[in-house]
Design a protein around this motif. Structure first.
Motif, mmCIF file in Angstrom:
data_model
loop_
_atom_site.group_PDB
_atom_site.id
_atom_site.type_symbol
_atom_site.label_atom_id
_atom_site.label_comp_id
_atom_site.label_asym_id
_atom_site.label_seq_id
_atom_site.Cartn_x
_atom_site.Cartn_y
_atom_site.Cartn_z
ATOM 1 N N GLY A 77 -5.726 101.432 -40.944
ATOM 2 C CA GLY A 77 -5.510 102.855 -41.069
ATOM 3 C C GLY A 77 -6.334 103.629 -40.061
ATOM 4 N N SER A 78 -6.213 104.968 -40.116
ATOM 5 C CA SER A 78 -6.962 105.809 -39.184
ATOM 6 C C SER A 78 -8.464 105.733 -39.423
ATOM 7 N N SER A 92 -13.123 96.200 -42.635
ATOM 8 C CA SER A 92 -13.335 97.330 -41.723
ATOM 9 C C SER A 92 -13.550 96.797 -40.311
ATOM 10 N N ALA A 93 -12.980 97.502 -39.343
ATOM 11 C CA ALA A 93 -13.011 97.046 -37.950
ATOM 12 C C ALA A 93 -13.987 97.864 -37.116
ATOM 13 N N ILE A 94 -14.621 97.192 -36.149
ATOM 14 C CA ILE A 94 -15.414 97.846 -35.109
ATOM 15 C C ILE A 94 -14.667 97.648 -33.791
ATOM 16 N N ARG A 95 -14.428 98.750 -33.065
ATOM 17 C CA ARG A 95 -13.622 98.672 -31.841
ATOM 18 C C ARG A 95 -14.462 99.063 -30.625
ATOM 19 N N VAL A 160 -6.478 108.956 -60.065
ATOM 20 C CA VAL A 160 -7.492 108.469 -59.131
ATOM 21 C C VAL A 160 -7.097 108.888 -57.719
ATOM 22 N N ILE A 161 -7.980 109.612 -57.030
ATOM 23 C CA ILE A 161 -7.757 109.971 -55.623
ATOM 24 C C ILE A 161 -8.361 108.850 -54.793
ATOM 25 N N ASP A 162 -7.516 107.991 -54.252
ATOM 26 C CA ASP A 162 -7.967 106.754 -53.599
ATOM 27 C C ASP A 162 -7.825 106.901 -52.092
ATOM 28 N N THR A 163 -8.860 107.428 -51.456
ATOM 29 C CA THR A 163 -8.773 107.776 -50.033
ATOM 30 C C THR A 163 -8.582 106.554 -49.148
ATOM 31 N N SER A 164 -9.357 105.510 -49.367
ATOM 32 C CA SER A 164 -9.284 104.319 -48.515
ATOM 33 C C SER A 164 -8.816 103.094 -49.286
ATOM 34 N N ASN A 165 -8.117 103.316 -50.386
ATOM 35 C CA ASN A 165 -7.627 102.207 -51.231
ATOM 36 C C ASN A 165 -8.765 101.323 -51.731
ATOM 37 N N GLU A 166 -9.961 101.919 -51.852
ATOM 38 C CA GLU A 166 -11.118 101.139 -52.262
ATOM 39 C C GLU A 166 -11.226 101.029 -53.775
ATOM 40 N N ILE A 167 -10.699 102.011 -54.488
ATOM 41 C CA ILE A 167 -10.801 102.004 -55.946
ATOM 42 C C ILE A 167 -9.738 101.103 -56.558
ATOM 43 N N ALA A 187 -3.308 109.913 -46.955
ATOM 44 C CA ALA A 187 -2.837 109.443 -45.646
ATOM 45 C C ALA A 187 -3.979 109.348 -44.641
ATOM 46 N N ARG A 188 -4.831 110.377 -44.595
ATOM 47 C CA ARG A 188 -5.979 110.393 -43.692
ATOM 48 C C ARG A 188 -7.189 110.909 -44.461
ATOM 49 N N PRO A 189 -8.362 110.382 -44.190
ATOM 50 C CA PRO A 189 -9.552 110.796 -44.956
ATOM 51 C C PRO A 189 -9.792 112.300 -44.951
ATOM 52 N N GLU A 190 -9.481 112.960 -43.837
ATOM 53 C CA GLU A 190 -9.747 114.399 -43.748
ATOM 54 C C GLU A 190 -8.821 115.223 -44.646
ATOM 55 N N LEU A 191 -7.821 114.578 -45.236
ATOM 56 C CA LEU A 191 -6.897 115.283 -46.132
ATOM 57 C C LEU A 191 -7.254 115.091 -47.610
#
Length: 545
Positions: A77-78, A92-95, A160-167, A187-191
């Motif tokens: 994801g973004s 989680s990725a480091i680019r 549940v508001i699951d921003t990064s599908n972590e919950i 869709a995006r964390p800032e939303l």
């Protein structure tokens, strides 16, 4: 007794790793304590546990290893996160500058059933709860279990508001760990703040669960949701309550901080500078928990009071809770910090019933009050006339505690009038009639179950404290018991509210002799007091230094 049950689907995460790493993890004895696996280009992979880490094999990670894992995972994801469908694992990725993956952090996600026992009683209150703690202490795990208990055991409408599908895990179907709670993906964390508002407007939740409130927009959205009557359960960036006070972005969660200029008299009374910091509003979250470790939590039942104490340079005393090895929750009641008070040499007065501070205020009184939990309710039914609050809420509180209380519709039958704010303003005639009939009026903040329960506790305590005085008019033992209770009430009021919180306290109505004993005790603490109330209801008010 509470036992924990852990499910982690660890094999599905391990199967994504290179074959050499899978073999290394298969032989690891502490696999059930694994937190994450770290793969960085050109370095030997690491398995990390709580407090220590170990190398996996001896071969460095190559571009091919990372690319093979990325292909098996699918699209990131973004927020540079990916997951495994129907599990709670997070990768989680480091680019690098070109956007190529040069490192992966494979975080093990576990559904731990039973951790909610630490705050199970708080969930029944219907008030908003904020969880704080350092990364890796188990905030999201606790949040997941709280969502399940609220939805399944308490029958609440939970979103549940699951921003990064972590919950609730990756994929369109949420993980069973959240029970019947519904999940809204972002869709995006800032939303995230927009989805929080959308959940309230479109899906009528009773409870909204949010992980990691971290921006000013999200803090504002949380306040908006709370003002609409929806309960919030969330985590926030910060290890402790004091961190949020210093965080200008998130301090609104605990009421916001503003600079206030005091008058000369007030500054002299407080013995402080003329410009001080004070809480601007009621906290969005009325309760908070500091998670110091997975088995040791600190509970603040009244966030507003704790914040006020911190702003005055004092150290609040939360309730410490620990999870014993056998699954029992051990509670340590809050204690007053020795640095806050130098207690005079007064002989202790024994009393079996401890006093607790409460925010309830009777009509036309602005000072703090004290409540005493009734140890034994008298047989006579206590009759309450409700004004502006539902009798159903009163009945719910009575059934929960098995109190001898019933609602009445006629002021003539009532022992007391229980009203919410603005309730008597809509019925001025009732206020006038109650005053003429000598029926006491108690005003509470809102029509919520915790507020009604505290009000009834206080009313029953006052009714109980009057009985020994009436029934033992000729008994020296009765007078001595009443005096002992009054002195202990006065002492705890000073030590728990007046000195540490800087707030005045009105004590319960007492006889003239007992009031004089209380006034003498106040003097020994080098404080000031005065008498208020009409005949039969005269009581002592203790003022802060």
């Amino acid at each position: 007794m509470t036992t924990e049950r852990i499910t982690d689907d660890l094999n599905r995460l391990v199967s994504l790793l290179p074959a050499e790493l899978q073999a290394s993890l298969a032989s690891t004895k502490s696999r059930d304590q694994l937190l994450e696996v770290v793969l960085d280009l050109g370095r030997v992979p690491e398995a990390r546990y709580s407090g220590w880490s170990t190398a996996l094999g001896s071969t460095s990670v190559t571009h091919a290893d990372l690319q093979a894992m990325v292909e098996r995972l699918g699209q990131f994801g973004s927020d540079n996160r990916a997951g495994i469908e129907r599990t709670l694992h997070r990768i989680s990725a480091i680019r690098n500058r070109r956007g190529e993956v040069v490192g992966l952090t494979c975080r093990v996600g576990r559904a731990v059933f039973g951790t909610v026992a630490m705050v199970r009683d708080l969930l029944d209150s219907g008030e908003s709860l904020l969880l704080m703690g350092r990364p890796g202490v188990g905030k999201t795990t606790a949040l997941r279990e709280i969502a399940r208990v609220l939805a399944d055991d308490l029958g609440k409408r939970v979103v549940v508001i699951d921003t990064s599908n972590e919950i609730a895990g990756d994929g369109d179907i949420p993980h069973p760990a959240i029970g019947r709670a519904r999940r809204m993906q972002v869709a995006r964390p800032e939303l995230q703040h927009q989805v929080m508002i959308e959940a309230v407007e479109n899906h009528m939740p009773e409870v909204i669960v949010i992980d990691e409130i971290g921006t000013e927009l999200e803090a504002r959205a949380a306040r908006t949701i709370a003002e609409r009557g929806v309960t919030l359960v969330a985590t926030a960036h910060g290890n402790a309550l004091s961190n949020l006070i210093k965080n200008p972005t998130l301090c609104d969660l605990i009421g916001g901080i503003e600079s206030v200029t005091l008058g000369d008299d007030e500054a002299r009374r407080r013995r402080s500078q003329k410009t001080v910091l004070e809480r601007a509003a009621e906290p969005t979250f009325s309760m908070a928990v500091e998670m110091h470790s997975r088995s040791r939590w600190a509970v603040y039942r009244e966030v507003g009071r704790a914040v006020d104490a911190l702003l005055r340079g004092q150290v609040p005393s939360p309730e410490e809770r620990k999870m014993a090895a056998d699954g029992r929750v051990l509670r340590v009641e809050p204690q007053l910090s020795p640095s806050l008070l130098r207690r005079p040499s007064v002989a202790p007065v024994p009393l079996p019933n401890p006093l607790e501070p409460t925010s309830l205020q009777p009509a036309a009184m602005g000072s703090a009050q004290l409540e005493l939990k009734p140890s034994q309710a008298p047989s006579k039914m206590f009759q309450v006339l409700c004004c502006g609050l539902s009798e159903q809420r009163l009945d719910e509180a009575v059934r929960r505690h098995d109190w001898s209380v019933q609602a009445v519709d006629d002021l003539v039958q009532a022992d007391v009038v229980l009203s919410v704010r603005q309730g008597l303003g809509r019925q001025p005639e009732l206020r006038r009639q109650a005053r003429e009939a000598g029926v006491p009026i108690l005003v509470i903040k809102s029509d919520t179950l915790p507020q009604v329960e505290r009000a009834l506790e206080r009313l029953l305590m006052r009714r109980d404290s009057d009985l020994p005085h009436r029934d033992s008019a000729d008994s020296g033992d009765g007078d001595q018991s009443d005096a002992s209770a009054a002195l202990e009430e006065c002492r705890l009021a000073i030590e728990q509210v007046v000195v540490p919180q800087g707030r005045p306290v009105e004590l319960l109505p007492r006889t003239e002799d007992v009031r004089q004993m209380q006034a003498d005790l106040v003097t020994r603490y080098r404080l000031r007091s005065d008498v208020y109330g009409t005949s039969g209801q005269r009581r002592l008010r203790v003022f802060p230094p």
